[in-house]
Design an enzyme around this catalytic site. Structure first.
Site, PDB file in Angstrom:
ATOM      1  N   LYS A 156       1.032  -1.291   0.227  1.00  0.00           N
ATOM      2  CA  LYS A 156       0.097   0.052   0.300  1.00  0.00           C
ATOM      3  C   LYS A 156       1.053   1.297   0.250  1.00  0.00           C
ATOM      4  O   LYS A 156       0.899   1.846  -0.497  1.00  0.00           O
ATOM      5  CB  LYS A 156      -0.751  -0.192   1.084  1.00  0.00           C
ATOM      6  CG  LYS A 156      -2.153  -1.283   1.356  1.00  0.00           C
ATOM      7  CD  LYS A 156      -3.020  -1.304   2.354  1.00  0.00           C
ATOM      8  CE  LYS A 156      -4.096  -1.617   2.120  1.00  0.00           C
ATOM      9  NZ  LYS A 156      -4.607  -2.574   3.268  1.00  0.00           N
ATOM     10  N   ASP A 177       9.253  -6.299  -5.924  1.00  0.00           N
ATOM     11  CA  ASP A 177       8.353  -6.867  -4.824  1.00  0.00           C
ATOM     12  C   ASP A 177       8.035  -8.065  -5.783  1.00  0.00           C
ATOM     13  O   ASP A 177       7.762  -8.845  -6.653  1.00  0.00           O
ATOM     14  CB  ASP A 177       6.966  -6.526  -5.004  1.00  0.00           C
ATOM     15  CG  ASP A 177       6.429  -6.640  -3.343  1.00  0.00           C
ATOM     16  OD1 ASP A 177       6.159  -7.702  -2.578  1.00  0.00           O
ATOM     17  OD2 ASP A 177       6.021  -5.492  -2.575  1.00  0.00           O
ATOM     18  N   SER A 236      10.980   2.698   6.092  1.00  0.00           N
ATOM     19  CA  SER A 236      10.591   1.349   6.485  1.00  0.00           C
ATOM     20  C   SER A 236      11.078   0.835   7.902  1.00  0.00           C
ATOM     21  O   SER A 236       9.751   1.177   8.310  1.00  0.00           O
ATOM     22  CB  SER A 236      10.622   0.679   5.761  1.00  0.00           C
ATOM     23  OG  SER A 236       9.561   1.174   4.361  1.00  0.00           O
ATOM     24  N   ARG A 237      12.286   0.619   8.071  1.00  0.00           N
ATOM     25  CA  ARG A 237      12.533  -0.145   9.150  1.00  0.00           C
ATOM     26  C   ARG A 237      13.939  -0.222   8.412  1.00  0.00           C
ATOM     27  O   ARG A 237      14.348   0.088   7.885  1.00  0.00           O
ATOM     28  CB  ARG A 237      12.360  -1.648   9.263  1.00  0.00           C
ATOM     29  CG  ARG A 237      10.842  -2.265   9.141  1.00  0.00           C
ATOM     30  CD  ARG A 237      10.105  -1.545  11.040  1.00  0.00           C
ATOM     31  NE  ARG A 237       8.325  -1.655  11.311  1.00  0.00           N
ATOM     32  CZ  ARG A 237       7.880  -1.392  11.317  1.00  0.00           C
ATOM     33  NH1 ARG A 237       8.375  -0.377  10.740  1.00  0.00           N
ATOM     34  NH2 ARG A 237       6.648  -1.333  11.651  1.00  0.00           N
ATOM     35  N   ASP A 261      13.939   8.249   8.248  1.00  0.00           N
ATOM     36  CA  ASP A 261      12.746   8.271   9.027  1.00  0.00           C
ATOM     37  C   ASP A 261      13.274   7.216  10.502  1.00  0.00           C
ATOM     38  O   ASP A 261      11.868   7.141  11.467  1.00  0.00           O
ATOM     39  CB  ASP A 261      11.663   8.472   8.468  1.00  0.00           C
ATOM     40  CG  ASP A 261      10.779   8.559   9.997  1.00  0.00           C
ATOM     41  OD1 ASP A 261      10.752   9.227  10.869  1.00  0.00           O
ATOM     42  OD2 ASP A 261       9.829   8.111   9.803  1.00  0.00           O
ATOM     43  N   GLU A 266      17.433   2.643  16.861  1.00  0.00           N
ATOM     44  CA  GLU A 266      16.629   3.775  17.129  1.00  0.00           C
ATOM     45  C   GLU A 266      16.399   3.689  18.348  1.00  0.00           C
ATOM     46  O   GLU A 266      16.243   4.750  19.093  1.00  0.00           O
ATOM     47  CB  GLU A 266      15.617   4.191  15.938  1.00  0.00           C
ATOM     48  CG  GLU A 266      14.876   2.839  16.082  1.00  0.00           C
ATOM     49  CD  GLU A 266      13.692   3.344  15.209  1.00  0.00           C
ATOM     50  OE1 GLU A 266      12.169   3.511  15.114  1.00  0.00           O
ATOM     51  OE2 GLU A 266      13.577   3.782  13.668  1.00  0.00           O
ATOM     52  N   HIS A 298      11.480   8.217  13.090  1.00  0.00           N
ATOM     53  CA  HIS A 298      10.143   7.725  12.964  1.00  0.00           C
ATOM     54  C   HIS A 298       8.890   8.338  13.340  1.00  0.00           C
ATOM     55  O   HIS A 298       8.400   8.193  14.178  1.00  0.00           O
ATOM     56  CB  HIS A 298      10.331   6.785  13.821  1.00  0.00           C
ATOM     57  CG  HIS A 298       9.923   5.093  13.434  1.00  0.00           C
ATOM     58  ND1 HIS A 298      10.546   4.216  13.435  1.00  0.00           N
ATOM     59  CD2 HIS A 298       8.708   4.755  13.382  1.00  0.00           C
ATOM     60  CE1 HIS A 298       9.961   3.311  13.231  1.00  0.00           C
ATOM     61  NE2 HIS A 298       8.398   3.537  12.512  1.00  0.00           N
TER      62      HIS A 298
END
Length: 342
Positions: A156, A177, A236-237, A261, A266, A298
Site C-alpha cells: 500500500k 516485490d 520502513s524499517r 525516518d 533507534e 520515526h
C-alpha cells in the site's frame, strides 16, 4: 478487561487513550511511559491485554513474563510485527493483533518530503536563512523529472509513493516485490529484478517489512551495484539498510544522498529527548554530520488521520478480544502473504 499501554507518548492522549478508556473504562487503562522489554514486562501484571509500539521488544523472555502475569492479548499500534516472536506468543496462548493500515498516505508523503529535502538541500537552506545568510551557493540540487526511480516494495505505501512520484514525470518507475500489484502496474510501474533496481535507479525508495530475507537488503554488495550518486530513502524499517556500509558509501560518493525516518538501533534514542546527552552510537552520530543526510525520528506515521485510525483499529481489535471473537488483524506464526506486506 485491563490494558497496559507501553511506550506511551503525549500524542497517544489525543486519540488512543480516550478510545481505550471509552471501551474498557478509564480505570482499566494503565499508561506505561517506558518500552516493553523483559525487564519492564512485570508492569503489566494483572492486565489481560498489552498495547505496544514499534520499538517495544516482545521477544521470548518478555512474552514469558507477560504470560505469567495474565496477558492474553498483544495489541500492536503498528503494521509491522518484526518486534514480536509470533511462535512463542502462539505457544503461550497470546493472541497478537495489529493495525494493518493506519495511513499509508502519511508514510508515503513523508517519503516524498524526505526525498525533496535531501535533493534540494532544504534543511541546509533553512538553517542558513535563520542565521541571515541568504547565499544560495552550494545549494544546487537536481530535477526528479526524467530520473529513474526504484520502488522496493509495492504494498500500500509503496504503491501510493509511486503514484505521487508519477506526478514528477520520471523517466521510469521501476518496482520490485515478490507480490506484484496491478494498481502499481496501472501507474506505470515496471516490475523488474532487484538487480535492475540497483543498477538502473537514480533514486531508490524502500517500502518493505523487516523479514529475515530483507535484513540489510541495502548492504555493501548491493550498494556497490548502484549508480554512483544514488539517493536512498528509507521510511520502513531501519535494519533494511546496513548503516555502516552506507556511511562508507557516503564518504566515497557512491551514495549521493540519504534520507531515513528509521534507524536500526533507534530504540536507544528515538521518541526521547536526548538533546543534553552525548550520542554513544558512533554510526548515528557520524551520519548526522553529513550535509547530504537527513534523519528524522520515526515520525512518518504521525498525522491526525493516522492516529485516529490506529486508535479505532486498536479498539476494534480489543472489542473482538473481549467478545472472544477471531480477528482479521491477527498475526499468526505462519502469517498469510498479505500480512507480510507493509
Amino acid at each position: 478487561m485491563r490494558v497496559a499501554v507501553y511506550s506511551f507518548e503525549r500524542y497517544d492522549a489525543t486519540c488512543l487513550i480516550p478510545a481505550l478508556s471509552e471501551c474498557v473504562g478509564k480505570d482499566n487503562v494503565k499508561l506505561v511511559p517506558v518500552r516493553l522489554v523483559a525487564e519492564t514486562a512485570e508492569l503489566a501484571n494483572g492486565c489481560e491485554a498489552v498495547c505496544i509500539f514499534v520499538n517495544d521488544k516482545a521477544d521470548a523472555p518478555c512474552l514469558e513474563v507477560l504470560a505469567r502475569g495474565g496477558v492474553k492479548y498483544l495489541l500492536l499500534r503498528s503494521a509491522g510485527f518484526n518486534h514480536v516472536d509470533l511462535e512463542v506468543a502462539a505457544n503461550l496462548g497470546i493472541s497478537v493483533r495489529r493495525v494493518p493500515a493506519y495511513s499509508p498516505y502519511a508514510v508515503a508523503e513523508m517519503a516524498i518530503a524526505l526525498l525533496l529535502g535531501v535533493v534540494r538541500k532544504i534543511p541546509k537552506a533553512y538553517n542558513r536563512v535563520r542565521e541571515h545568510n541568504f547565499s544560495i551557493n552550494g545549494l544546487e540540487g537536481f530535477d526528479i523529472r526524467g530520473k529513474t526511480i526504484g520502488i522496493v516494495g509495492t504494498g500500500k505505501i509503496g504503491t501510493i509513493t509511486a503514484k505521487i512520484l508519477a506526478g514528477f514525470s520520471p523517466a521510469r518507475l521501476l518496482g520490485y516485490d515478490v507480490f506484484q500489484s496491478d494498481e502499481a502496474k496501472a501507474l506505470g510501474v515496471e516490475y523488474c529484478s532487484m538487480e535492475e533496481i540497483l543498477t538502473q535507479s537514480d533514486i531508490i525508495s524502500l517500502h518493505l517489512p523487516l523479514l529475515p530475507d530483507t535484513y540489510h537488503i541495502i548492504g555493501r554488495e548491493n550498494i556497490a551495484k548502484m549508480k554512483k550518486g544514488v539517493v536512498i530513502i528509507n521510511v520502513s524499517r531501519g535494519a533494511l539498510v546496513d548503516a555502516v556500509a552506507l556511511q562508507e558509501a557516503l564518504k566515497s560518493g557512491q551514495v549521493g544522498g540519504l534520507a531515513m525516518d528509521v534507524y536500526e538501533n533507534e530504540q536507544s534514542y528515538f521518541f526521547k529527548d536526548c538533546s543534553d546527552q552525548v550520542l554513544t552510537d558512533d554510526v548515528l552520530a557520524n551520519l548526522l554530520t553529513f550535509p547530504n543526510v537527513i534523519i528524522t525520528a520515526h515520525q512518518a506515521f504521525l498525522t491526525r488521520e493516522a492516529l485516529e485510525t490506529i486508535a479505532s483499529t486498536t479498539v476494534h481489535n480489543l472489542k473482538d478480544a473481549i467478545k472472544g471473537a477471531p480477528s482479521p488483524n491477527e498475526c499468526k506464526n505462519k502469517c498469510p502473504n498479505e500480512c507480510k506486506k507493509k
